[in-house]
Design a protein around this motif. Structure first.
Motif, PDB file in Angstrom:
ATOM      1  N   GLY A 156     106.530 128.957  91.815  1.00  0.00           N
ATOM      2  CA  GLY A 156     106.858 130.146  92.583  1.00  0.00           C
ATOM      3  C   GLY A 156     107.706 129.933  93.675  1.00  0.00           C
ATOM      4  N   ALA A 157     108.757 128.889  93.412  1.00  0.00           N
ATOM      5  CA  ALA A 157     109.931 128.397  94.115  1.00  0.00           C
ATOM      6  C   ALA A 157     111.245 128.825  93.475  1.00  0.00           C
ATOM      7  CB  ALA A 157     109.859 126.974  94.546  1.00  0.00           C
ATOM      8  N   LYS A 158     111.492 130.172  93.399  1.00  0.00           N
ATOM      9  CA  LYS A 158     112.590 130.836  92.729  1.00  0.00           C
ATOM     10  C   LYS A 158     113.854 130.197  93.493  1.00  0.00           C
ATOM     11  CE  LYS A 158     110.216 134.241  90.195  1.00  0.00           C
ATOM     12  NZ  LYS A 158     110.341 135.683  89.556  1.00  0.00           N
ATOM     13  N   GLU A 159     113.797 130.031  94.753  1.00  0.00           N
ATOM     14  CA  GLU A 159     114.655 129.841  95.587  1.00  0.00           C
ATOM     15  C   GLU A 159     115.151 128.157  95.151  1.00  0.00           C
ATOM     16  OE1 GLU A 159     111.197 128.251  97.767  1.00  0.00           O
ATOM     17  OE2 GLU A 159     111.695 130.072  96.479  1.00  0.00           O
ATOM     18  N   ASN A 160     114.619 127.528  94.512  1.00  0.00           N
ATOM     19  CA  ASN A 160     114.830 126.162  93.949  1.00  0.00           C
ATOM     20  C   ASN A 160     115.447 125.979  92.561  1.00  0.00           C
ATOM     21  OD1 ASN A 160     114.305 125.185  96.477  1.00  0.00           O
ATOM     22  ND2 ASN A 160     112.116 124.415  96.088  1.00  0.00           N
ATOM     23  N   TRP A 161     114.492 126.930  91.619  1.00  0.00           N
ATOM     24  CA  TRP A 161     114.783 126.707  90.389  1.00  0.00           C
ATOM     25  C   TRP A 161     114.951 128.067  89.820  1.00  0.00           C
ATOM     26  CZ3 TRP A 161     114.642 121.694  89.778  1.00  0.00           C
ATOM     27  CH2 TRP A 161     113.905 120.932  90.882  1.00  0.00           C
ATOM     28  N   ILE A 195     120.785 128.696  89.327  1.00  0.00           N
ATOM     29  CA  ILE A 195     120.997 127.347  89.882  1.00  0.00           C
ATOM     30  C   ILE A 195     121.349 126.594  88.864  1.00  0.00           C
ATOM     31  CG2 ILE A 195     119.369 125.489  90.908  1.00  0.00           C
ATOM     32  CD1 ILE A 195     118.051 127.910  92.407  1.00  0.00           C
ATOM     33  N   ALA A 196     120.626 126.732  87.723  1.00  0.00           N
ATOM     34  CA  ALA A 196     121.083 125.725  86.680  1.00  0.00           C
ATOM     35  C   ALA A 196     122.467 125.967  86.320  1.00  0.00           C
ATOM     36  CB  ALA A 196     120.228 126.095  85.356  1.00  0.00           C
ATOM     37  N   LYS A 197     123.120 127.002  86.205  1.00  0.00           N
ATOM     38  CA  LYS A 197     124.633 127.228  85.904  1.00  0.00           C
ATOM     39  C   LYS A 197     125.395 126.278  87.085  1.00  0.00           C
ATOM     40  CE  LYS A 197     124.231 131.772  84.106  1.00  0.00           C
ATOM     41  NZ  LYS A 197     124.497 133.222  83.975  1.00  0.00           N
ATOM     42  N   GLY A 198     125.161 126.375  88.150  1.00  0.00           N
ATOM     43  CA  GLY A 198     125.834 125.757  89.160  1.00  0.00           C
ATOM     44  C   GLY A 198     125.816 124.058  89.145  1.00  0.00           C
ATOM     45  N   LEU A 199     124.271 123.852  88.972  1.00  0.00           N
ATOM     46  CA  LEU A 199     124.358 122.168  88.803  1.00  0.00           C
ATOM     47  C   LEU A 199     124.928 121.754  87.606  1.00  0.00           C
ATOM     48  CD1 LEU A 199     120.354 122.322  89.361  1.00  0.00           C
ATOM     49  CD2 LEU A 199     122.134 121.664  90.889  1.00  0.00           C
ATOM     50  N   PHE A 200     124.967 122.694  86.455  1.00  0.00           N
ATOM     51  CA  PHE A 200     125.573 122.131  85.297  1.00  0.00           C
ATOM     52  C   PHE A 200     127.201 122.019  85.504  1.00  0.00           C
ATOM     53  CE2 PHE A 200     127.153 122.502  80.648  1.00  0.00           C
ATOM     54  CZ  PHE A 200     126.467 121.476  80.302  1.00  0.00           C
ATOM     55  N   MET A 227     121.059 110.260  91.949  1.00  0.00           N
ATOM     56  CA  MET A 227     120.290 110.968  93.384  1.00  0.00           C
ATOM     57  C   MET A 227     120.784 110.057  94.474  1.00  0.00           C
ATOM     58  SD  MET A 227     116.564 112.096  93.931  1.00  0.00           S
ATOM     59  CE  MET A 227     115.887 110.537  93.542  1.00  0.00           C
ATOM     60  N   ALA A 228     120.653 108.745  94.207  1.00  0.00           N
ATOM     61  CA  ALA A 228     121.285 107.707  95.555  1.00  0.00           C
ATOM     62  C   ALA A 228     122.556 107.896  95.772  1.00  0.00           C
ATOM     63  CB  ALA A 228     120.660 106.034  95.009  1.00  0.00           C
ATOM     64  N   SER A 229     123.411 108.184  94.938  1.00  0.00           N
ATOM     65  CA  SER A 229     124.890 108.566  95.129  1.00  0.00           C
ATOM     66  C   SER A 229     124.953 109.841  96.032  1.00  0.00           C
ATOM     67  CB  SER A 229     125.443 108.357  93.779  1.00  0.00           C
ATOM     68  OG  SER A 229     126.885 109.172  93.998  1.00  0.00           O
ATOM     69  N   LEU A 246     120.819 116.968  86.138  1.00  0.00           N
ATOM     70  CA  LEU A 246     120.622 118.038  86.866  1.00  0.00           C
ATOM     71  C   LEU A 246     119.521 118.055  87.755  1.00  0.00           C
ATOM     72  CD1 LEU A 246     122.393 119.053  84.632  1.00  0.00           C
ATOM     73  CD2 LEU A 246     121.662 121.209  84.318  1.00  0.00           C
ATOM     74  N   LEU A 247     118.263 117.701  87.523  1.00  0.00           N
ATOM     75  CA  LEU A 247     117.284 117.697  88.334  1.00  0.00           C
ATOM     76  C   LEU A 247     117.595 116.643  89.476  1.00  0.00           C
ATOM     77  CD1 LEU A 247     113.731 117.805  88.552  1.00  0.00           C
ATOM     78  CD2 LEU A 247     113.809 115.757  87.603  1.00  0.00           C
ATOM     79  N   SER A 248     118.252 115.606  89.315  1.00  0.00           N
ATOM     80  CA  SER A 248     118.525 114.646  90.404  1.00  0.00           C
ATOM     81  C   SER A 248     119.475 115.461  91.504  1.00  0.00           C
ATOM     82  CB  SER A 248     119.233 113.299  89.967  1.00  0.00           C
ATOM     83  OG  SER A 248     118.337 112.811  89.164  1.00  0.00           O
ATOM     84  N   TYR A 249     120.615 116.201  90.830  1.00  0.00           N
ATOM     85  CA  TYR A 249     121.401 116.645  91.887  1.00  0.00           C
ATOM     86  C   TYR A 249     120.773 117.976  92.684  1.00  0.00           C
ATOM     87  CZ  TYR A 249     125.565 115.569  89.220  1.00  0.00           C
ATOM     88  OH  TYR A 249     126.656 114.878  88.644  1.00  0.00           O
ATOM     89  N   GLN A 250     119.560 118.562  92.020  1.00  0.00           N
ATOM     90  CA  GLN A 250     118.883 119.862  92.923  1.00  0.00           C
ATOM     91  C   GLN A 250     117.863 118.865  93.801  1.00  0.00           C
ATOM     92  OE1 GLN A 250     119.449 122.355  93.236  1.00  0.00           O
ATOM     93  NE2 GLN A 250     117.616 123.872  93.652  1.00  0.00           N
ATOM     94  N   ALA A 251     117.209 117.804  93.215  1.00  0.00           N
ATOM     95  CA  ALA A 251     116.500 117.171  94.235  1.00  0.00           C
ATOM     96  C   ALA A 251     117.400 116.673  95.341  1.00  0.00           C
ATOM     97  CB  ALA A 251     115.871 116.048  93.573  1.00  0.00           C
ATOM     98  N   ALA A 252     118.335 115.898  95.252  1.00  0.00           N
ATOM     99  CA  ALA A 252     119.045 115.494  96.378  1.00  0.00           C
ATOM    100  C   ALA A 252     119.358 116.713  97.346  1.00  0.00           C
ATOM    101  CB  ALA A 252     120.502 114.831  96.004  1.00  0.00           C
ATOM    102  N   LYS A 253     119.535 118.017  96.639  1.00  0.00           N
ATOM    103  CA  LYS A 253     119.872 119.205  97.757  1.00  0.00           C
ATOM    104  C   LYS A 253     118.567 119.305  98.561  1.00  0.00           C
ATOM    105  CE  LYS A 253     123.297 121.068  94.651  1.00  0.00           C
ATOM    106  NZ  LYS A 253     124.385 121.190  95.302  1.00  0.00           N
ATOM    107  N   LEU A 254     117.434 119.517  97.790  1.00  0.00           N
ATOM    108  CA  LEU A 254     116.194 119.633  98.567  1.00  0.00           C
ATOM    109  C   LEU A 254     115.895 118.781  99.578  1.00  0.00           C
ATOM    110  CD1 LEU A 254     114.096 120.620  95.403  1.00  0.00           C
ATOM    111  CD2 LEU A 254     115.342 122.148  97.037  1.00  0.00           C
ATOM    112  N   ILE A 255     116.385 117.296  99.368  1.00  0.00           N
ATOM    113  CA  ILE A 255     115.919 116.257 100.107  1.00  0.00           C
ATOM    114  C   ILE A 255     116.677 116.385 101.627  1.00  0.00           C
ATOM    115  CG2 ILE A 255     116.067 113.885 100.656  1.00  0.00           C
ATOM    116  CD1 ILE A 255     115.108 113.710  97.515  1.00  0.00           C
ATOM    117  N   LYS A 256     117.929 116.672 101.234  1.00  0.00           N
ATOM    118  CA  LYS A 256     118.876 116.804 102.521  1.00  0.00           C
ATOM    119  C   LYS A 256     118.578 117.986 103.396  1.00  0.00           C
ATOM    120  CE  LYS A 256     123.140 114.725 100.457  1.00  0.00           C
ATOM    121  NZ  LYS A 256     124.751 114.966  99.831  1.00  0.00           N
ATOM    122  N   LYS A 257     118.213 119.098 102.620  1.00  0.00           N
ATOM    123  CA  LYS A 257     117.920 120.375 103.434  1.00  0.00           C
ATOM    124  C   LYS A 257     116.436 119.885 104.257  1.00  0.00           C
ATOM    125  CE  LYS A 257     116.455 125.127 102.713  1.00  0.00           C
ATOM    126  NZ  LYS A 257     116.019 126.142 101.538  1.00  0.00           N
TER     127      LYS A 257
END
Length: 501
Positions: free
Chosen positions: A98-103, A107-112, A1-3, A485-496
């Motif tokens: 209730g956050a289907k826009e995040n999970w 989305i899992a396929k793209g992160l993988f 995630m730091a990367s 995968l969680l870290s990839y998605q978390a980085a996207k959420l934080i950047k957004k």
């Protein structure tokens, strides 16, 4: 995630690591990692946690390990990478939060796909000694079919060889080594700093103009000199300490069950009774069965010591869309000084049992209470029995094929009763070192979940959690890949979030 966060040169990232740099050569040596980290852990790099007595395991106290080195547990784990049921997991997490826009499954396929682009996962060669015979026995006795691309397509049905966080030359891969060290990112990114041998001990709070509680800074302590430093927070604090240390850190900082915190004299900042609750783990049962037939004993091969590689089965067979309940790893292992022997390990993939992590002291250096509460839900035992029975069925088929010696004494066989299986499981069960779900994400209106669907701590403006503690329920796989995968998605959420603010 730091990367991923420091990809943006406008973003400044400070990564505070409790442990050392990865200078020990054993970190990247895959041949005897288990002896070095599991059987004979070095205190400099490994911290041991002693759990509470388990009433359904004859009072055994599980021992869990915390990695004290850059890269965290990915620098000392078993390097196993499997896909589990990511699509199922993400769909359920979207429903729960209730956050289907995040999970979601898509989305899992793209992160993988991103993950596979970053990490050259090693696939074991199916032509390795004994694997053809084991595969035939699996198909004949259990009916599972070979699924070569199951990992790539996130379809764990059937059976397949295992995948590893290592290079074909048998060198460990970790997120730190792959994304920061070997890529030279640390040498080229002035906006990314790593501070080793330090731990966060205290957060400072203030209220903003909206009367929201904001963390203004974090006190960190040198683990060697004990000197403390104050780090001012400009944007966000991201807590990534794991399923034991994260709830402990939050509780010490006034985020947890109000009654518990007040009893310890800790000022309550956020009354969040779910912090430390919902602890889940994969239990593991190791089975060592018949040895190879005497006429075949001289056939040898290279294998990582004390590890069952070979094939993985996710069961039961009809559960591909419902989330698998157990997995069985099957192999014939070559141990130094021993005849090659049939072996399995069975893992409870979707445990229903729940435990907890809670502090009993204000001392930030004291270990918390850890109670995993294995098999408190009887369904968990049932699924491990099913997996162990499948293991024994494959053993018997290999015996019929002439691969295994029928005269070898075995702990379980065709005549074993349900009671025999239960007693064996109770005697041999241990942790698979996959503690998770103690600071789970949930719906914004769910008072029992400490986090919302954006991984933010409810009641605080600028604190998130990104580690194994956030899962609403434990993923049905070894945790290294789900955490990536969680870290990839978390980085996207934080950047957004930081862009919109």
């Amino acid at each position: 995630m730091a990367s991923k966060l420091s990809d943006d040169k406008k973003t400044s990232v400070l990564l505070v690591e409790r442990g050392e740099w990865d200078t020990d050569p054993f970190i990247y040596n895959t041949s005897d990692w288990y002896y070095h980290w599991g059987m004979n852990p070095t205190p400099l790099y490994i911290h041991k946690y002693f759990g509470e007595s388990e009433p359904r395991l004859n009072g055994k106290k599980p021992i869990n390990l915390l990695s004290n080195m850059v890269g965290g547990c990915s620098s000392m784990n078993g390097m196993v990478s499997n896909s589990g049921s990511f699509i199922f997991d993400y769909e359920k997490w979207g429903e729960i939060t209730g956050a289907k826009e995040n999970w979601s499954g898509e989305i899992a396929k793209g992160l993988f796909k991103e993950f596979l682009d970053d990490f050259p996962i090693y696939f074991e060669n199916r032509n390795r000694t004994w694997l053809n015979e084991i595969g035939q026995a699996i198909e004949r006795s259990l009916g599972y079919q070979w699924n070569r691309d199951g990992y790539i397509h996130l379809d764990p049905s059937g059976y397949s060889t295992k995948q590893f966080w290592m290079t074909p030359m048998q060198r460990r891969i970790s997120p730190y080594s792959q994304l920061l060290k070997d890529s030279k990112a640390l040498e080229t990114r002035c906006n990314l700093n790593i501070l080793v041998n330090h731990r966060a001990v205290k957060m400072e709070y203030a209220s903003n103009w909206k009367r929201q509680v904001v963390v203004t800074g974090v006190w960190i302590q040198n683990t060697q000199t004990k000197k403390r430093w104050f780090i001012k927070v400009r944007k966000e604090v991201i807590v990534s300490m794991g399923a034991v240390e994260t709830p402990k850190f939050l509780q010490l900082n006034g985020i947890g069950d109000k009654g518990r915190l007040e009893s310890l004299g800790i000022p309550v900042v956020v009354d969040s009774p779910g912090v430390g609750r919902n602890l889940q783990d994969h239990t593991e049962v190791f089975y060592l069965g018949r040895s190879v037939a005497r006429s075949l004993v001289n056939i040898t091969y290279t294998i990582r010591n004390s590890v069952i590689d070979g094939y993985t089965i996710f069961g039961p067979r009809n559960a591909s869309t419902q989330g698998h309940k157990y997995l069985v790893n099957i192999d014939i292992i070559q141990r130094v000084g021993y005849v090659p022997t049939f072996a399995c390990n069975i893992e409870s993939n979707r445990p229903e049992s729940r435990g907890y992590v809670e502090i009993n002291s204000k001392d930030p250096l004291a270990d918390p209470v850890i109670f995993t509460n294995y098999y408190s839900d009887p369904r968990d035992l049932e699924y491990v029995i099913l997996g162990l029975q499948e293991c024994v069925q494959v053993q018997e088929e290999l015996t019929k094929m002439g691969v295994l010696d029928p005269s070898t004494p075995i702990p379980l066989g065709p005549q074993s009763t349900r009671s025999d299986y239960t007693n064996y499981i109770i005697a041999t069960s241990m942790t698979d070192y996959h503690l998770s779900s103690t600071v789970r994400m949930g719906h914004s209106k769910d008072p029992s979940s400490p986090l919302d669907g954006n991984l933010q701590v409810k009641g605080l403006k600028n604190v998130r959690v990104v580690d194994a503690s956030v899962f609403p329920f434990i993923p049905g796989a070894n945790l290294a890949t789900p955490l990536s995968l969680l870290s990839y998605q978390a980085a996207k959420l934080i950047k957004k979030s930081t862009t919109s603010n």
